[in-house]
Design a protein around this motif. Sequence first.
Motif, mmCIF file in Angstrom:
data_model
loop_
_atom_site.group_PDB
_atom_site.id
_atom_site.type_symbol
_atom_site.label_atom_id
_atom_site.label_comp_id
_atom_site.label_asym_id
_atom_site.label_seq_id
_atom_site.Cartn_x
_atom_site.Cartn_y
_atom_site.Cartn_z
ATOM 1 N N LYS A 141 0.825 -1.212 0.000
ATOM 2 C CA LYS A 141 0.000 0.000 0.000
ATOM 3 C C LYS A 141 0.860 1.263 0.000
ATOM 4 O O LYS A 141 0.461 2.297 -0.540
ATOM 5 C CB LYS A 141 -0.927 -0.002 1.211
ATOM 6 N N LYS A 142 2.045 1.164 0.601
ATOM 7 C CA LYS A 142 2.958 2.303 0.633
ATOM 8 C C LYS A 142 3.827 2.391 -0.621
ATOM 9 O O LYS A 142 4.651 3.297 -0.762
ATOM 10 C CB LYS A 142 3.864 2.214 1.871
ATOM 11 N N GLY A 143 3.682 1.407 -1.516
ATOM 12 C CA GLY A 143 4.441 1.421 -2.765
ATOM 13 C C GLY A 143 5.841 0.860 -2.650
ATOM 14 O O GLY A 143 6.641 0.982 -3.578
ATOM 15 N N PHE A 144 6.176 0.197 -1.538
ATOM 16 C CA PHE A 144 7.531 -0.314 -1.306
ATOM 17 C C PHE A 144 7.842 -1.476 -2.253
ATOM 18 O O PHE A 144 7.141 -2.491 -2.271
ATOM 19 C CB PHE A 144 7.670 -0.770 0.147
ATOM 20 N N LEU A 145 8.881 -1.318 -3.071
ATOM 21 C CA LEU A 145 9.355 -2.323 -4.022
ATOM 22 C C LEU A 145 8.304 -2.711 -5.059
ATOM 23 O O LEU A 145 8.400 -3.759 -5.699
ATOM 24 C CB LEU A 145 9.839 -3.596 -3.290
ATOM 25 N N MET A 146 7.315 -1.873 -5.235
ATOM 26 C CA MET A 146 6.250 -2.175 -6.184
ATOM 27 C C MET A 146 6.665 -1.774 -7.600
ATOM 28 O O MET A 146 7.397 -0.796 -7.784
ATOM 29 C CB MET A 146 4.973 -1.426 -5.796
ATOM 30 N N PRO A 147 6.208 -2.502 -8.618
ATOM 31 C CA PRO A 147 6.510 -2.100 -10.000
ATOM 32 C C PRO A 147 5.840 -0.775 -10.335
ATOM 33 O O PRO A 147 4.747 -0.483 -9.826
ATOM 34 C CB PRO A 147 5.918 -3.249 -10.831
ATOM 35 N N PRO A 148 6.460 0.036 -11.176
ATOM 36 C CA PRO A 148 5.849 1.315 -11.571
ATOM 37 C C PRO A 148 4.496 1.092 -12.253
ATOM 38 O O PRO A 148 4.248 0.030 -12.829
ATOM 39 C CB PRO A 148 6.871 1.903 -12.558
ATOM 40 N N LYS A 149 3.629 2.099 -12.179
ATOM 41 C CA LYS A 149 2.287 1.967 -12.742
ATOM 42 C C LYS A 149 2.302 1.598 -14.218
ATOM 43 O O LYS A 149 1.482 0.811 -14.688
ATOM 44 C CB LYS A 149 1.514 3.279 -12.544
ATOM 45 N N GLU A 150 3.260 2.182 -14.954
ATOM 46 C CA GLU A 150 3.284 1.913 -16.399
ATOM 47 C C GLU A 150 3.748 0.492 -16.714
ATOM 48 O O GLU A 150 3.654 0.033 -17.856
ATOM 49 C CB GLU A 150 4.200 2.915 -17.110
ATOM 50 N N GLU A 151 4.240 -0.235 -15.695
ATOM 51 C CA GLU A 151 4.731 -1.601 -15.928
ATOM 52 C C GLU A 151 3.855 -2.642 -15.238
ATOM 53 O O GLU A 151 4.248 -3.797 -15.097
ATOM 54 C CB GLU A 151 6.168 -1.725 -15.420
ATOM 55 N N HIS A 152 2.671 -2.265 -14.794
ATOM 56 C CA HIS A 152 1.771 -3.231 -14.177
ATOM 57 C C HIS A 152 1.444 -4.348 -15.171
ATOM 58 O O HIS A 152 1.159 -4.098 -16.344
ATOM 59 C CB HIS A 152 0.484 -2.556 -13.710
ATOM 60 N N TRP A 153 1.458 -5.575 -14.665
ATOM 61 C CA TRP A 153 1.255 -6.732 -15.542
ATOM 62 C C TRP A 153 -0.139 -7.292 -15.342
ATOM 63 O O TRP A 153 -0.628 -7.413 -14.218
ATOM 64 C CB TRP A 153 2.289 -7.805 -15.219
ATOM 65 N N ASP A 154 -0.787 -7.672 -16.460
ATOM 66 C CA ASP A 154 -2.117 -8.264 -16.381
ATOM 67 C C ASP A 154 -2.240 -9.321 -17.476
ATOM 68 O O ASP A 154 -1.431 -9.368 -18.412
ATOM 69 C CB ASP A 154 -3.195 -7.189 -16.562
ATOM 70 N N PHE A 155 -3.240 -10.182 -17.338
ATOM 71 C CA PHE A 155 -3.539 -11.141 -18.385
ATOM 72 C C PHE A 155 -4.171 -10.405 -19.572
ATOM 73 O O PHE A 155 -4.674 -9.294 -19.431
ATOM 74 C CB PHE A 155 -4.518 -12.209 -17.870
ATOM 75 N N GLU A 156 -4.146 -11.061 -20.712
ATOM 76 C CA GLU A 156 -4.893 -10.521 -21.848
ATOM 77 C C GLU A 156 -6.385 -10.558 -21.531
ATOM 78 O O GLU A 156 -6.827 -11.218 -20.584
ATOM 79 C CB GLU A 156 -4.616 -11.364 -23.092
ATOM 80 N N GLU A 157 -7.166 -9.884 -22.365
ATOM 81 C CA GLU A 157 -8.611 -9.953 -22.158
ATOM 82 C C GLU A 157 -9.071 -11.411 -22.327
ATOM 83 O O GLU A 157 -8.486 -12.192 -23.084
ATOM 84 C CB GLU A 157 -9.334 -9.035 -23.124
#
Length: 596
Positions: A273-289
């Motif tokens: 929640k504090k963003g510690f060691l989290m990937p940047p927003k532009e690199e968030h990974w998700d499955f395809e639709e």
Amino acid sequence: MSTGALALLSLLPIAAVGIFLVGLRWPASKAMPISYIVAVALALFVWKIPGVTVAAASVNGLVVAATLLYIIFGAILLLNTLQESGGIKTIREGFIGISPDRRVQVIIIAWLFGSFIEGSAGFGTPAAVAVPLLVGLGFPAMAAVVAGMVIQSTPVSFGAVGTPILVGVQSGLVTDPGITSDFLALVTMIGGKVAIVHAVVGTLVPLFVVALMTRFFGKNKSFREGLKVWKFALFAAFAMTIPYVIVANLLGPEFPSLIGGLVGLAIVVFAAKKGFLMPPKEEHWDFEEKSKWDPSWTGNIVIHDIEHRNGRISMVRAWMPYILIGLFLVITRMKALPFQGWLQSWTVSFENMFGTGITASLQPLYLPGTIFIVVSLITFFLHQMDQSSYQRAWAHSGKTMIPASTALVFTVPMVQVFLNSGGGAAGYERMPIELANGVASLTGDIWPLFAPFIGGLGAFIAGSNTVSNMMFSLFQYDVGSRIGVDASWIVALQAVGGAAGNMICVHNVVAASAVVGLVGKEGDVIRKTLIPFLYYATAAGALGYSIVWTAEKGIMNLGTAIITVIAVLAIYTISTNKSKMDLLQVNSQKQIKSIK
């Protein structure tokens, strides 16, 4: 008959599973009957077990299968109840608030929440809880099952409040009173050693989970995308394993997984929640639709975004069923409280079936399935559901559970015939012991490298770390004594391997798949979970070899060499991946500038 020949014959039921289920990718409903027939034929005609013993073992297997189906039904019912109430929709939105990155979500749910549930209840319950929750959040069913099975490793040795150690190892060793007069002290010491091995080897488990997920279920089919969150994955691993080791060595085997999972969950969720060691927003990974998913990934449970009839349900109320599950599992498994005794007082028992001495029993009120159903009923009132929605949840749950029954009614009886194959007219040991004897006769002083694989074999067959430890602990202790090493470390390797074997156990995979309606793809799941199992057993064996032989052979021994190679490969893979990703980022930034 020679030891080698008996070992090869004992391997045949397992080979049938490997060939038809994993190799040819037959569904378990077709592959497991063949394995059952092979086991029965060996028991009757080679081990010369009486037919009534085979029949009694088969009936015992059917009783165990019924308990598994009961647990499966309860887990499916809870998922469907939360879907119909709108709770799943709120939970999904809450996780997006922590992070929309699927890699982060799977670590929190499968690794940390799953470890807590394993410590509370064991016996496959984490898959019954975490796997449907992942599907509810939008994961492909097969991805959820693979993640749920891979984490069935590090926390398993201390699952169900320490049962695999306190019951499994102690029951296995107590048959030889010449070992010690204080078995509790011995198994507590062994438990501390088990935790150390798990903590070292299990450090990479969260990374395995995300790497397998991005490789097999991602758009780009890339391990690299999973490895990119290596910092967060290792942080989550240490957040669980450090308190886990401390508890195992200070408090004993009851609470390492439970406390480790709970402490890790609190630390990692707060940090995320504090963003510690989290990937940047532009690199968030998700499955395809979903329309682009491979059809083999999805089960017949379809998650819909259903709103609560009175509007959005609150986050606390949405999560309350899972909080209640954790609470009920803990208070009903703690011996210091009276609830365990009350729930176990009603036992349905079929004693001395057909005069064989084999007893089948179950405790309906104590099974996790009962807790799931009770929580589902509480959720009906807590979430203020209408009757028609709740009826749909029950109806869909029954339909989803039925396909799993075909596989389990052959899988579990095969296991019971295999385990109850001793005492025949041929005078041979049980098939698993003969198989282990064959391996031991070939290995000599390198046995520590193979000890975890024997433990894993026991769990693969029986579906239980506890049963594997009961079956092989004394055997492992005797082999350790014969080769002149600290035998307690060899038993510890047995327990570690028995935990890792849950990743590839057929009936655990069948059960986890059935919870999300993914039936017939068990072989595909095992082909994927076999990778982390081989890593886990190999690394544990190498570490154990290094520990037991360092005093005599020096620190630079075969085990140390293998561990070093594994560590170097891991570091190289992560660092190479980081360099490539940095290069990609630089190139993309140059392209953007050139466009501008």
